[in-house]
Design a protein around this motif. Structure first.
Motif, PDB file in Angstrom:
ATOM      1  N   LYS A   8     -25.764  27.427  -9.729  1.00 54.22           N
ATOM      2  CA  LYS A   8     -25.767  28.276 -10.920  1.00 54.22           C
ATOM      3  C   LYS A   8     -24.939  27.631 -12.036  1.00 54.22           C
ATOM      4  CE  LYS A   8     -24.945  33.024 -12.412  1.00 54.22           C
ATOM      5  NZ  LYS A   8     -24.601  34.380 -11.948  1.00 54.22           N
ATOM      6  N   GLN A  18     -33.633  29.710 -14.694  1.00 55.72           N
ATOM      7  CA  GLN A  18     -34.041  29.468 -13.312  1.00 55.72           C
ATOM      8  C   GLN A  18     -35.486  28.987 -13.272  1.00 55.72           C
ATOM      9  OE1 GLN A  18     -33.293  33.109 -11.159  1.00 55.72           O
ATOM     10  NE2 GLN A  18     -31.141  32.585 -10.817  1.00 55.72           N
ATOM     11  N   GLU A  36     -29.365  30.384  -5.534  1.00 53.58           N
ATOM     12  CA  GLU A  36     -28.193  30.707  -6.352  1.00 53.58           C
ATOM     13  C   GLU A  36     -27.411  31.907  -5.819  1.00 53.58           C
ATOM     14  OE1 GLU A  36     -28.605  31.057 -10.572  1.00 53.58           O
ATOM     15  OE2 GLU A  36     -29.197  28.957 -10.800  1.00 53.58           O
TER      16      GLU A  36
END
Length: 106
Positions: A8, A18, A36
């Motif tokens: 992340k 993402q 993540e």
């Protein structure tokens, strides 16, 4: 810090979504999201793609280890992985075989 936290952080430092990361390495956004939030861990092939994409070592993603050449992967390595990812399976295998042959000859 967990693997998910590192992924992340790497993504956010580059101001990426993402979705962009997932598309770039050939997985779904949902799969990447699970990495993540530490619900899943990437398979080895995906881990290598993530390291190349973020220009860090697999060790850094896994445990934060920065000892291996400052956690940086060479630009040539990243380019090779990106090109291989764009190929179909037969072309990828053929290209890898040619690289291995070139290494043996040197």
């Amino acid at each position: 810090m967990t693997m998910g936290d590192r992924l992340k952080e790497l993504r956010q430092k580059r101001s990426l979504s993402q979705e962009i990361v997932a598309q770039s390495i050939g997985i779904t956004r949902s799969a990447y999201s699970h990495y993540e939030i530490n619900n899943r861990q990437p398979v080895y092939e995906t881990l290598i793609k993530l390291a190349a994409f973020f220009e860090v070592t697999t060790d850094f993603i896994i445990d934060g280890d920065t000892r291996g050449n400052d956690a940086q992967v060479s630009a040539d390595t990243i380019e090779i992985i990106r090109l291989l990812n764009k190929m179909d399976d037969d072309k990828r295998k053929e290209s890898i075989d040619k690289m291995l042959e070139a290494i043996r000859e040197s």
